[in-house]
Design a protein around this motif. Structure first.
Motif, short mmCIF file in Angstrom:
data_model
loop_
_atom_site.label_atom_id
_atom_site.label_comp_id
_atom_site.label_asym_id
_atom_site.label_seq_id
_atom_site.Cartn_x
_atom_site.Cartn_y
_atom_site.Cartn_z
N SER A 69 14.67 5.34 19.00
CA SER A 69 14.12 4.54 17.89
C SER A 69 12.70 4.08 18.21
O SER A 69 11.84 4.04 17.33
N ASN A 70 12.45 3.76 19.48
CA ASN A 70 11.09 3.37 19.88
C ASN A 70 10.12 4.53 19.69
O ASN A 70 9.01 4.37 19.18
N ARG A 71 10.58 5.74 20.07
CA ARG A 71 9.73 6.93 19.97
C ARG A 71 9.43 7.26 18.50
O ARG A 71 8.30 7.54 18.12
N LEU A 72 10.49 7.19 17.67
CA LEU A 72 10.30 7.49 16.24
C LEU A 72 9.35 6.50 15.58
O LEU A 72 8.47 6.87 14.80
N LEU A 73 9.52 5.23 15.93
CA LEU A 73 8.65 4.22 15.33
C LEU A 73 7.20 4.43 15.75
O LEU A 73 6.27 4.24 14.95
N HIS A 74 6.99 4.85 16.99
CA HIS A 74 5.62 5.14 17.44
C HIS A 74 5.00 6.32 16.68
O HIS A 74 3.80 6.34 16.43
N ILE A 75 5.85 7.30 16.33
CA ILE A 75 5.33 8.45 15.58
C ILE A 75 4.80 7.99 14.22
O ILE A 75 3.71 8.35 13.81
N VAL A 76 5.57 7.14 13.53
CA VAL A 76 5.19 6.80 12.15
C VAL A 76 4.32 5.55 12.03
O VAL A 76 3.60 5.39 11.05
N GLU A 77 4.37 4.67 13.00
CA GLU A 77 3.62 3.42 12.89
C GLU A 77 2.47 3.32 13.89
O GLU A 77 1.62 2.44 13.76
N GLY A 78 2.45 4.18 14.89
CA GLY A 78 1.37 4.17 15.87
C GLY A 78 1.23 2.85 16.59
O GLY A 78 2.20 2.33 17.15
N VAL B 111 0.84 -1.20 0.00
CA VAL B 111 0.00 0.00 0.00
C VAL B 111 0.88 1.25 0.00
O VAL B 111 0.62 2.21 -0.74
N GLU B 112 1.94 1.24 0.81
CA GLU B 112 2.81 2.41 0.90
C GLU B 112 3.57 2.66 -0.40
O GLU B 112 3.69 3.81 -0.85
N ALA B 113 4.06 1.59 -1.00
CA ALA B 113 4.81 1.75 -2.26
C ALA B 113 3.88 2.32 -3.33
O ALA B 113 4.26 3.26 -4.05
N ALA B 114 2.67 1.78 -3.43
CA ALA B 114 1.71 2.29 -4.42
C ALA B 114 1.36 3.75 -4.12
O ALA B 114 1.25 4.58 -5.03
N PHE C 117 9.39 9.72 5.34
CA PHE C 117 9.88 9.63 6.73
C PHE C 117 9.42 8.31 7.36
O PHE C 117 10.20 7.62 8.02
N ARG C 118 8.16 7.96 7.13
CA ARG C 118 7.62 6.70 7.67
C ARG C 118 8.39 5.50 7.13
O ARG C 118 8.78 4.60 7.87
N ARG D 279 10.53 1.02 7.40
CA ARG D 279 10.87 0.02 6.37
C ARG D 279 11.97 0.57 5.45
O ARG D 279 11.74 0.80 4.26
N PRO D 280 13.18 0.79 6.00
CA PRO D 280 14.23 1.39 5.19
C PRO D 280 14.59 0.56 3.96
O PRO D 280 14.93 1.12 2.92
#
Lengths: 419, 246
Positions: free
Chosen positions: B112-121, A342-345, A387-388, A393-394
């Motif tokens: 890293s835990n804080r950043l992941l929570h920001i983007v992945e909830g 979904v993110e790639a699309a 950023f996400r 998922r680098p």
């Protein structure tokens, strides 16, 4: 209702545009959005919906201006930016393949859930629906406009009932049930992750020459369809979560709407939602595969894809493109994860819509503010998505960037060698 | 099309007429914070203290029923350091709250835990450098007749991932959960009722960390927690099971 003298009526355009978006979108992305945005999921759909609305304006404006089918590729050709047109066409094909794979993935999950199928069954179903639709397309049964309109109507009806019924059972704690409350700005990250849910309307730009009086009807009808879909998404995002609870929508994100329907009315809910999701995703796969293959043929004709894709079978179907892209989508559907696909699309369509909005900005005289809003909101969303991906998922991001590098820099060399 | 619309309308009307008995949300708190025998977990709604739960190491807590809403779950160690988390609970919800990590005084969340929570909830989960975490699990599940669902959580901080293999005592059917890292929870997998033999191995080795026999009923969600036996050493692991019925 839909076609008169082989032309698409305004009602038909509306149904195909709305169906193209809702077809697979909301069934697959809701759980992903709730995980990121929690109680602000409705804002995710509103924010990204504004990008879709501005982009729809730009697509119609450019289609009317150039009086030409073909979408972004055709627009770039018209402004004589052929190198960008070639690059974008490859990127678009990648986006469509990812989108088809997401729909096939959703098809497998929704059908399998109704009879507690295993992971293997899910994969087999995802591959099977693609094989079936590849076969139908090869037989020349590709674009079933009337069937599609019926499916879209059923689909919208089911979603509207679910949304209205859910909202009538207003239960605010369900929006954060089993999760931490999320800040308001997380709505932008949520929207970034699921932007592909809005891509479907632009398939209509490939049908421009079949639309009845496009100069008169295309703009209001398409804008109305996008606005309607934004409202349906917001309604379903709230209603389904009130019924199913946030944590359940996240844990069962592949089949979130079936879970909400089951929580609402039990087994009949699963049956109705399975039928609706199965038909909607199958129709969305079919129309996207059909459009992608025909786009490939046009691009190959302009020497921006190897001539190999120009080949047609006895039914005048670009058979190699159908088989190639359908098979690739099946592979992605079988091995990919929902969020990654979904993110790639989403990233591919954010770039595409950005380019279309930029073209409209350059060509537009009086209403430049519309594509500007599209570009600004799109840029914010794209940054949030990058950023996400960078944090979560680098490797997926690196793979996507490598693909884009190939498309922009290596593609001309490949084409030169082949020709 | 018309018939379909009528069917849906009838279903909605039926569902609307049916008076649904909503169940209060229920939560169980389990303590797997290594080097801590027991802790007190405070549950607050706004400024109001709702419950204080005494949780012994390695055991699943008793169910606590709460009013729907947003709660703060907190734990304060003997030095006064505070770990707290806010979670929403709603009607018909069933949840497990798991306290995990090392209680070595480092309570600040890693970057890293804080950043992941920001983007992945809600889907963000990291080892948080083995610092204490309060993790929530959702107990909603669906399962076919005559089957149950089983999942495992690795609560052994600082050790390699584990592979878990289950073999049915009668049919010899095999089920695998591979590469389970701290503090992850596996997906729930369906399995037939009956007696199952469990074997836990350290990833990439033949060393068996634990064997266990488990009786599986029907229509249950079973969560197996793998955690160190702090008296026996890190690789002496224990399994504790939580069962939720349909």
């Amino acid at each position: 209702m839909s076609k008169s003298n082989g032309q698409l009526s305004p009602a038909g355009v509306w149904a195909l545009a709305a169906g193209g978006m809702v077809g697979g979108g909301i069934y697959t992305v809701l759980g992903v959005a709730i995980a990121v945005a929690g109680q602000w999921t409705w804002f995710s759909f509103l924010f990204t919906g504004i990008i879709a609305l501005c982009s729809a304006y730009s697509y119609v404006f450019l289609s009317n201006k150039f009086s030409k089918s073909g979408g972004a590729f055709a627009f770039l050709e018209k402004v004589e930016n052929e190198s960008l047109a070639g690059g974008l066409s490859w990127l678009l094909i990648l986006g469509y393949i990812l989108t088809i794979s997401v729909y096939a993935y959703a098809f497998g999950h929704y059908i399998s859930f109704s009879f507690h199928g295993s992971t293997l069954i899910i994969r087999i179903l995802a591959a099977a629906i693609l094989l079936l639709l590849i076969g139908l397309n090869l037989l020349g049964v590709g674009k079933l406009t009337r069937v599609e309109i019926v499916i879209v109507s059923l689909n919208l009806l089911v979603l509207l009932i679910l949304g209205i019924y859910g909202v009538s059972n207003w239960d605010q704690p369900q929006l954060i049930a089993g999760m931490e409350p999320r800040p308001f700005w997380s709505g932008i990250f949520g929207g970034a992750a699921i932007f592909m849910a809005f891509e479907g309307f632009q398939l209509l730009s490939y049908e421009y020459d079949k639309i009845k009086e496009p100069g008169k009807y295309f703009m209001p009808v398409l804008l109305l369809a996008v606005t309607f879909v934004i409202l349906v998404y917001i309604l379903v995002a709230l209603g389904a979560t009130f019924l199913g609870g946030a944590a359940n929508m996240i844990n069962f994100k592949q089949i979130a709407l079936s879970v909400a329907a089951m929580k609402a009315i039990g087994t009949p809910g699963i049956i109705v939602m399975t039928i609706a999701a199965g038909l909607a995703t199958a129709a969305a796969i079919n129309s996207t595969l059909f459009s992608t293959s025909n786009l490939s043929r046009k691009i190959a004709d302009k020497n921006e894809l190897p001539k190999w894709f120009d080949h047609t079978n006895s039914h005048d179907v670009p058979d190699r493109a159908v088989i190639m892209w359908g098979t690739l989508a099946a592979v992605f559907a079988v091995i990919g994860s929902l969020s990654s696909l979904v993110e790639a699309a989403s990233l591919v369509f954010l770039i595409t819509f950005g380019i279309v909005n930029w073209l409209a900005y350059k060509e537009e005289g009086s209403k430049k503010w519309i594509p500007i809003i599209g570009i600004a909101f799109g840029a914010i969303t794209a940054i949030a998505l990058l950023f996400r991906l960078l944090i979560a998922r680098p490797w997926s991001l690196a793979f996507l960037l490598a693909l884009m590098f190939i498309i922009i820099f290596v593609r001309p060399y490949i084409l030169k060698r082949i020709s | 099309m018309k018939y379909f619309a009528v069917i849906i309308a009838v279903l909605v009307i039926i569902a609307g007429c049916k008076e649904k008995q909503k169940q209060l949300p229920v939560i169980k708190v389990s303590q797997f914070l290594v080097f801590n025998d027991s802790v007190n977990i405070r549950i607050m709604k706004g400024e109001e203290l709702t419950e204080t739960l005494y949780c012994a190491y390695g055991s699943v807590g008793t169910p606590v029923y709460l009013e729907p809403g947003l709660y703060t779950f907190s734990y304060r160690d003997k030095n006064g350091q505070l770990l707290s988390k806010r979670y929403g609970v709603a009607n018909d919800g069933s949840y497990n709250l798991v306290l995990s990590g090392f209680s070595d005084g480092r309570y600040q969340e890693t970057t890293s835990n804080r950043l992941l929570h920001i983007v992945e909830g809600a889907e963000a989960l990291t080892a948080n450098n083995f610092r204490p975490q309060l993790l929530i699990e959702n107990n909603f599940f669906t399962v076919a007749d005559k089957k149950s669902k089983l999942r495992f959580r690795n609560l052994i901080p600082g050790v390699y991932p584990v592979d878990i293999t289950l073999v049915n005592a009668v049919s010899k059917d095999t089920l695998r959960y591979n590469h389970l890292k701290y503090p992850h929870l596996t997906a729930s997998k369906s399995l037939e009722s009956g007696n199952w033999h469990i074997e836990v191995k350290l990833r990439g080795t033949k060393k068996i960390l634990k064997t266990h026999s488990l009786e599986i009923g029907t229509k249950e969600l079973i969560t197996g927690y793998l955690f160190p036996d702090i008296k026996g050493g890190f690789l002496h692991i224990t399994l504790e099971f939580d069962k939720v019925g349909k």
